[in-house]
Design a protein around this motif. Structure first.
Motif, short mmCIF file in Angstrom:
data_model
loop_
_atom_site.label_atom_id
_atom_site.label_comp_id
_atom_site.label_asym_id
_atom_site.label_seq_id
_atom_site.Cartn_x
_atom_site.Cartn_y
_atom_site.Cartn_z
N LYS A 1 -24.43 -1.75 -0.59
CA LYS A 1 -23.85 -2.93 0.04
C LYS A 1 -22.94 -3.70 -0.90
O LYS A 1 -21.87 -4.13 -0.53
N HIS A 2 -23.37 -3.89 -2.11
CA HIS A 2 -22.56 -4.68 -3.02
C HIS A 2 -23.01 -4.51 -4.45
O HIS A 2 -24.05 -3.97 -4.73
N ASN B 1 -23.17 -12.43 -1.29
CA ASN B 1 -24.58 -12.12 -1.49
C ASN B 1 -25.43 -12.52 -0.30
O ASN B 1 -26.33 -11.79 0.11
N SER C 1 -25.68 -10.28 3.14
CA SER C 1 -26.19 -8.92 2.96
C SER C 1 -27.19 -8.53 4.05
O SER C 1 -27.63 -7.40 4.09
N ASN D 1 -19.82 -6.41 3.67
CA ASN D 1 -21.18 -6.65 4.14
C ASN D 1 -21.20 -7.02 5.62
O ASN D 1 -22.05 -6.55 6.38
#
Length: 608
Positions: free
Chosen positions: A10-11, A332, A335, A380
């Motif tokens: 995702k990140h 963040n 997510s 995301n």
């Protein structure tokens, strides 16, 4: 800043850190120290001569009424020693001699506040002049001064400790932590003096970045004290308290402690601070805490989705670094599915698009970070199927193509490719192709400026698009077959297993379409070599893609001959006698049968 990768695609999280730098408005420590030592000696002379020599008096000096304790002999000698040293040598020596260090210790452990203050000022002077790391011998008396009951001593000592902590010697943090500096610092967090509080918060902020002190920083209710100081009436205390909390969020253990002691509502509330530096630091702290899924849910539950609304608002800040930090925090927080829906509902796409348009052409570092964070957030959001149409309708695809073609921001390219992949997996692959995303992805993969770190996401997106028949023919034709050659090269030579796997999968899909004669001849050896390597891998996924691709290639007599000459049948036989999964064994058996059938056909076709 220290980068910490989180498992999953995702990140990539960036753990933000507060770079503490404390400057206390004050007169020269050296001049103040010399004046104080002279006044002390002047009084001693007055006492020793029974008043025959009058003491020097001033409004802030020492006189008989103020100075009630006589100096001991060793204290007087220590004062004379340091005064001579400071006046004649001007403290230019990088190393403090044992004699001078002993004099400092005598003043430090004295019951006399003025002598303690002299020692503190002397340490302050050394902190400006020393060009080497702090030794334990010097650190012990300095830490002792933090325990003084005199506020003036606490001020100077805490400021001096902060100076030693921000110089570029990592060992200073380790030395100070090892001798227990955190105990007096935690005690000073409850001081009533603003300067002491400001310096103490700064010291804790610096120490929070040292692994050796991570487990000690929550002692004596220090976290609760720091959270309380975020509401201080003094903005400098707020700054350093916020910085200390931010640096505490660098470790998962301390993030848990902060959340359990009520940090989230305080940090969310501080997003409304009129001070932009405090806004910036609190956003970064929330971004770090949002690494954990449970903490994200708790954060969003505060108020009426206050954190989401406020972060979106801060993305329009006049301060570029606040916008950038807000993008990181939003990325963040976005997510998880629930948060992704809320962010889109409250208008995040418009804010993201504005950031992308403002930064996509810039090569400035801050703009590059902001663009990458915005695209990471969009990526995301694109995971959730319900958001796909909104992203396509907002016309993000052409902007992402432009970013892929720009060649100067590999992190943004990586997230753009990931977003395109997510949309292509859904119901909007036609919109992706009409926006010329295929050409942009291929160009980015061929561009020598593109970092290898972006190759995995680019090839993953191309693997999804290559499932379309018209895409297969385009990939074979692009740049006169150059794109096909690039994929074969990456499958064989890339240092990334993910890139190897994705590239091999695309080549396998193109083999279904049929590889033109000129491309086959140019790339035949490279294909044979990577297939051979895949079939010798211990990774089941590589074995599967290798066998599947080989089964497609065996439809071509030229490849049959090439693989026979390479003795690929020996490799297949070893697979059949190994302990692999039933699916691998079945596929290997099918490939062996194809090889045997092709060989028999070749024999029957050979003229007798």
């Amino acid at each position: 800043m220290e980068q910490v990768k989180v498992k999953g695609s995702k990140h990539t999280e960036v753990i933000h850190e507060f770079e503490i730098c404390i400057e206390r408005p004050k007169p020269s420590a050296f001049d103040e120290l010399i004046a104080l030592l002279k006044k002390i000696l002047n009084y001693c002379i007055c006492v020793v001569t029974c008043g025959c020599v009058a003491p020097h008096r001033s409004s802030n000096g020492i006189n008989g009424e103020e100075y009630g304790t006589l100096l001991l002999d060793d204290e007087r000698i220590a004062v004379e020693n340091l005064l001579t040293y400071l006046e004649t040598e001007n403290c230019n020596d990088a190393v403090v001699s044992p004699q001078h260090l002993r004099a400092l210790c005598i003043l430090t452990y004295s019951d006399n506040n003025d002598l303690q203050r002299s020692a503190a000022l002397c340490f302050a002077e050394f902190s400006e002049k020393m060009c080497g790391p702090l030794t334990t011998e010097m650190a012990v008396p300095l830490v002792q001064l933090l325990r003084s009951a005199d506020v003036q001593v606490q001020r100077v000592a805490s400021h001096t400790v902060s100076k030693f902590l921000v110089v570029p010697y990592v060992t200073n943090k380790e030395v100070l932590a090892s001798i227990g500096v955190l105990t007096p610092l935690n005690h000073l967090l409850f001081s009533s003096d603003p300067e002491v509080l400001c310096n103490t918060c700064g010291c804790i902020a610096a120490l929070a970045t040292a692994d050796c002190s991570q487990q000690q920083l929550y002692m004596d209710q220090s976290i609760k004290a720091l959270l309380s100081l975020l509401k201080s009436a003094h903005v400098h205390i707020q700054h350093n308290a916020a910085g200390a909390i931010l640096n505490l969020t660098r470790s998962q253990y301390n993030r848990n402690e902060l959340v359990s002691q009520g940090a989230l509502p305080v940090l969310v509330d501080m997003l409304h601070s009129p001070d932009e530096e405090i806004q910036y630091t609190c956003i970064a702290a929330l971004s770090n805490v949002a690494v954990h899924e449970k903490h994200r849910a708790m954060m969003v539950a505060i108020g009426n989705h206050d954190v989401i609304l406020r972060l979106i608002s801060l993305m329009y800040s006049r301060q570029e670094k606040i916008k950038c930090q807000a993008c990181f925090a939003v990325r963040n927080l976005a997510s998880d599915g629930d948060q992704q829906v809320l962010f889109v509902r409250y208008g995040i796409l418009e804010a993201l698009h504005k950031v992308m348009k403002a930064t996509s052409y810039s090569t400035q570092p801050l703009a590059a970070h902001m663009l990458a964070a915005a695209l990471g957030c969009l990526r995301n959001l694109s995971i959730l199927k319900a958001n796909e149409l909104s992203i396509v309708s907002e016309d993000f695809l052409p902007d992402m193509c432009r970013i892929l073609n720009s060649g100067h921001n590999w992190e943004a390219q990586r997230h753009a490719a990931g977003t395109i992949r997510n949309i292509a997996v859904g119901d909007h692959i036609q919109a992706v192709l009409e926006s010329e995303c295929l050409e942009a992805l291929c160009w980015c993969l061929l561009d020598v400026r593109t970092k290898s770190s972006a190759h995995a996401d680019i090839t993953a997106a191309l693997a999804v698009l290559a499932d379309e028949d018209d895409v297969k023919s385009k990939l074979l034709a692009l740049w006169n077959g150059g794109m096909f050659g690039r994929l074969v090269s990456l499958a064989s030579l890339s240092i990334s297993k993910e890139v190897q796997y994705n590239s091999a999968g695309i080549v396998g899909q193109l083999a279904l379409h049929g590889i033109p004669d000129d491309l086959r001849e140019t790339n035949k050896l490279g294909i044979v070599l990577y297939i051979d390597k895949f079939l010798k891998s211990k990774d089941q996924n590589f074995l599967h893609i290798g066998l599947w691709t080989l089964s497609q290639l065996l439809n071509d007599p030229e490849f049959v001959t090439a693989f026979k000459e390479h003795h690929i049948d020996h490799v297949i036989r070893r697979l059949l006698t190994s302990s692999h999964s039933p699916a691998i064994i079945d596929l290997a058996q099918a490939v062996q049968d194809r090889l045997l059938g092709a060989h028999q056909e070749h024999v029957s076709d050979t003229p007798k």
